[in-house]
Design a protein around this motif. Structure first.
Motif, short mmCIF file in Angstrom:
data_model
loop_
_atom_site.label_atom_id
_atom_site.label_comp_id
_atom_site.label_asym_id
_atom_site.label_seq_id
_atom_site.Cartn_x
_atom_site.Cartn_y
_atom_site.Cartn_z
N ILE A 29 9.97 32.93 -65.38
CA ILE A 29 9.46 31.75 -66.09
C ILE A 29 8.29 32.13 -66.99
CG2 ILE A 29 8.32 29.52 -65.79
CD1 ILE A 29 9.97 29.22 -63.18
N SER A 30 7.39 32.94 -66.47
CA SER A 30 6.19 33.31 -67.23
C SER A 30 6.52 34.11 -68.47
CB SER A 30 5.23 34.10 -66.33
OG SER A 30 4.81 33.32 -65.24
N VAL A 31 7.44 35.09 -68.34
CA VAL A 31 7.82 35.90 -69.50
C VAL A 31 8.52 35.02 -70.54
CG1 VAL A 31 9.24 37.83 -70.28
CG2 VAL A 31 7.94 38.03 -68.17
N GLY A 32 9.34 34.07 -70.09
CA GLY A 32 10.01 33.16 -71.03
C GLY A 32 9.02 32.31 -71.81
N ILE A 33 7.97 31.81 -71.12
CA ILE A 33 6.93 31.02 -71.79
C ILE A 33 6.22 31.87 -72.84
CG2 ILE A 33 4.71 29.87 -71.46
CD1 ILE A 33 5.76 28.93 -68.73
N THR A 34 5.89 33.11 -72.47
CA THR A 34 5.21 34.00 -73.41
C THR A 34 6.07 34.29 -74.63
OG1 THR A 34 4.06 35.06 -71.55
CG2 THR A 34 4.05 36.23 -73.64
N ALA A 35 7.36 34.53 -74.41
CA ALA A 35 8.28 34.80 -75.52
C ALA A 35 8.31 33.64 -76.50
CB ALA A 35 9.68 35.08 -74.98
N ALA A 36 8.39 32.41 -75.98
CA ALA A 36 8.42 31.23 -76.84
C ALA A 36 7.12 31.09 -77.63
CB ALA A 36 8.67 29.98 -76.01
N ALA A 37 5.98 31.34 -76.96
CA ALA A 37 4.69 31.23 -77.63
C ALA A 37 4.55 32.26 -78.75
CB ALA A 37 3.56 31.39 -76.62
N LEU A 38 5.03 33.48 -78.51
CA LEU A 38 4.96 34.53 -79.53
C LEU A 38 5.81 34.16 -80.75
CD1 LEU A 38 5.16 37.71 -77.29
CD2 LEU A 38 3.21 37.02 -78.67
N PHE A 39 6.97 33.57 -80.50
CA PHE A 39 7.82 33.19 -81.63
C PHE A 39 7.14 32.13 -82.50
CE2 PHE A 39 11.03 30.49 -83.62
CZ PHE A 39 11.73 31.45 -84.37
N VAL A 40 6.53 31.13 -81.86
CA VAL A 40 5.84 30.08 -82.63
C VAL A 40 4.63 30.67 -83.34
CG1 VAL A 40 4.76 27.81 -82.52
CG2 VAL A 40 6.69 28.33 -81.04
N PHE A 41 3.96 31.65 -82.72
CA PHE A 41 2.88 32.37 -83.40
C PHE A 41 3.38 32.92 -84.72
CE2 PHE A 41 -0.77 32.24 -80.84
CZ PHE A 41 -1.71 33.17 -81.25
N SER A 42 4.59 33.47 -84.71
CA SER A 42 5.13 34.15 -85.90
C SER A 42 5.45 33.19 -87.03
CB SER A 42 6.39 34.94 -85.53
OG SER A 42 7.50 34.09 -85.31
N ILE A 43 5.57 31.89 -86.74
CA ILE A 43 5.88 30.92 -87.80
C ILE A 43 4.69 29.99 -88.07
CG2 ILE A 43 8.37 30.96 -87.37
CD1 ILE A 43 8.08 28.33 -85.83
N SER A 44 3.54 30.29 -87.45
CA SER A 44 2.36 29.45 -87.64
C SER A 44 1.80 29.66 -89.05
CB SER A 44 1.29 29.78 -86.60
OG SER A 44 1.74 29.47 -85.30
N GLY A 45 1.42 28.54 -89.68
CA GLY A 45 0.90 28.62 -91.05
C GLY A 45 -0.56 28.27 -91.17
N SER A 46 -1.23 28.02 -90.04
CA SER A 46 -2.64 27.66 -90.09
C SER A 46 -3.34 28.16 -88.84
CB SER A 46 -2.81 26.14 -90.22
OG SER A 46 -2.26 25.49 -89.09
N PHE A 47 -4.66 28.25 -88.91
CA PHE A 47 -5.44 28.76 -87.79
C PHE A 47 -5.36 27.84 -86.59
CE2 PHE A 47 -9.53 29.20 -85.52
CZ PHE A 47 -9.42 30.54 -85.15
N TRP A 48 -5.35 26.52 -86.82
CA TRP A 48 -5.31 25.60 -85.69
C TRP A 48 -3.99 25.71 -84.93
CZ3 TRP A 48 -1.70 21.86 -84.83
CH2 TRP A 48 -0.93 21.43 -85.91
N MET A 49 -2.89 26.06 -85.63
CA MET A 49 -1.62 26.26 -84.94
C MET A 49 -1.67 27.50 -84.04
SD MET A 49 1.38 25.29 -87.68
CE MET A 49 2.66 25.67 -86.45
N LEU A 50 -2.35 28.54 -84.50
CA LEU A 50 -2.54 29.71 -83.65
C LEU A 50 -3.30 29.33 -82.39
CD1 LEU A 50 -3.55 32.49 -86.23
CD2 LEU A 50 -1.30 32.12 -85.21
#
Length: 384
Positions: free
Chosen positions: A74-95
């Motif tokens: 579960i933990s690795v899956g959560i981290t994977a999802a967070a990293l993917f959203v990091f990669s499409i973030s367009g602003s500092f607040w999204m990071l």
């Protein structure tokens, strides 16, 4: 079954290390793109660390309820999802927003896996498993450096690591039956049926506060090096951002090689002896960084990485001996929380020093944390 499960745990430790070094390697490019001060990396680092502290403190409860295998998947899956959203973030607040699950995914799995290995495997396996973490943290800057030198933006580095994490999540889900078969002995069942220890009771155990402070200082050194090594090489040593992203991996190479060697050395030396040896090597690395020579920064980072190598795994592995197997999961969870508190506070503290004074003070910052760590560890040994 035992050896197959050990292979899965090795992969899990690689997964733990992959995201840890990405922010530091990419930050010299990221802060310019987002138009924020260089010290803003400390804000993201603090949010990630807050998430890990919260999940570490819940690791005893979660592991007893779900088991180590499910917590890991579960933990690795959560981290994977967070990293993917990091990669499409367009602003500092999204990071900042997605740094929350980024951190939550790391804490429980770290504490749960470390306790499982401390209880069921020899000290050499703990060192080699943390060598796999070092391999993951070494791969992170290389992947980011490859992305940046290839003309791509930083976000592709995060996306590549996210894909690797999703692949590992699938492997962990498929391996869940192994955890049940290997962990089905009477000792593990007894631990799983025991009640989680409250924080107040854990803190009352002799030596608990000392090991927490020692871990705080260790992770303060490690995480500050991870986050600020690239910036130190850029602003103090005059390297380009692309070159510094690759050279920052020297710290992780030191940890990786050191832990590979430590696995063999633990056959001759005890855990306290290994920790003292690591502290002495860190001191040597700090002194090298202070030398007025061109290669001092790189050589010093490598030496500090080598010194860090045995400390983390040997403190973890000695926890059941210091506090008892029945309390080890709870104590390791609090140790992890304290470690992440060091990761939360120390990098932004140095960020303020770098912004208002100079990044050249990084070696002296390491030295202060090292002195406190040595004092706390020696006191822990006297008490336990």
């Amino acid at each position: 079954m035992i050896h197959l499960l050990l292979a899965v745990i090795y992969l899990s430790f690689i997964s733990l290390g992959l995201p840890d070094s990405l922010l530091g390697a990419a930050w010299p490019k990221m802060y310019l793109e987002f138009g924020v001060p260089v010290s803003s990396a400390g804000i993201i680092s603090m949010i990630i660390s807050m998430g890990t502290i919260i999940s570490s403190l819940q690791s005893d409860r979660l592991t007893k309820k779900l088991g180590t295998g499910r917590v890991t998947a579960i933990s690795v899956g959560i981290t994977a999802a967070a990293l993917f959203v990091f990669s499409i973030s367009g602003s500092f607040w999204m990071l900042c927003l997605w740094a929350i699950p980024y951190g939550l995914g790391a804490g429980s799995v770290d504490a749960s896996l470390n306790n499982y290995v401390a209880l069921h495997y020899a000290s050499r396996h703990m060192s080699w498993l943390h060598c796999m973490w070092g391999l993951g943290t070494s791969l992170g800057p290389y992947i980011m450096g490859y992305v940046l030198t290839g003309g791509q933006r930083w976000n592709m580095g995060y996306r590549y690591i996210s894909c690797l994490q999703f692949m590992l999540t699938a492997i962990l889900v498929c391996s869940l039956p192994l955890w049940k078969k290997v962990g089905g002995n009477a000792q593990v069942q007894e631990e799983a049926s025991s009640e989680p220890l409250p924080l107040k009771k854990i803190l009352s155990i002799s030596g608990a506060k000392e090991v927490m402070l020692a871990f705080f200082c260790y992770c303060g050194i490690e995480q500050t090096a991870i986050l600020w090594a690239s910036s130190y090489l850029v602003f103090h040593s005059g390297f380009s951002a692309e070159k510094a992203a690759g050279l920052a991996a020297l710290f992780f190479i030191g940890i990786t090689v050191g832990r590979a060697l430590s696995g063999f050395i633990t056959m001759k030396l005890s855990d306290p002896q290994m920790i003292r040896m690591g502290q002495a090597i860190i001191l040597a690395g700090i002194l090298i960084m202070l030398l007025p020579v061109g290669f001092g920064s790189q050589a010093g980072l490598l030496m500090i990485g080598l010194g860090c190598a045995p400390i983390y795994p040997c403190i973890i592995h000695s926890t059941p001996d210091h506090f008892g197997a029945d309390k080890s999961q709870a104590v390791i969870g609090v140790q992890m929380a304290s470690a992440y508190m060091g990761s939360l506070l120390m990098p932004p503290v140095f960020g303020l020093i770098a912004q208002n004074l100079s990044t050249s003070l990084l070696p002296m910052f390491f030295l202060l944390l090292l002195i406190l760590m040595v004092f706390m560890h020696e006191k822990l040994l006297r008490l336990t």
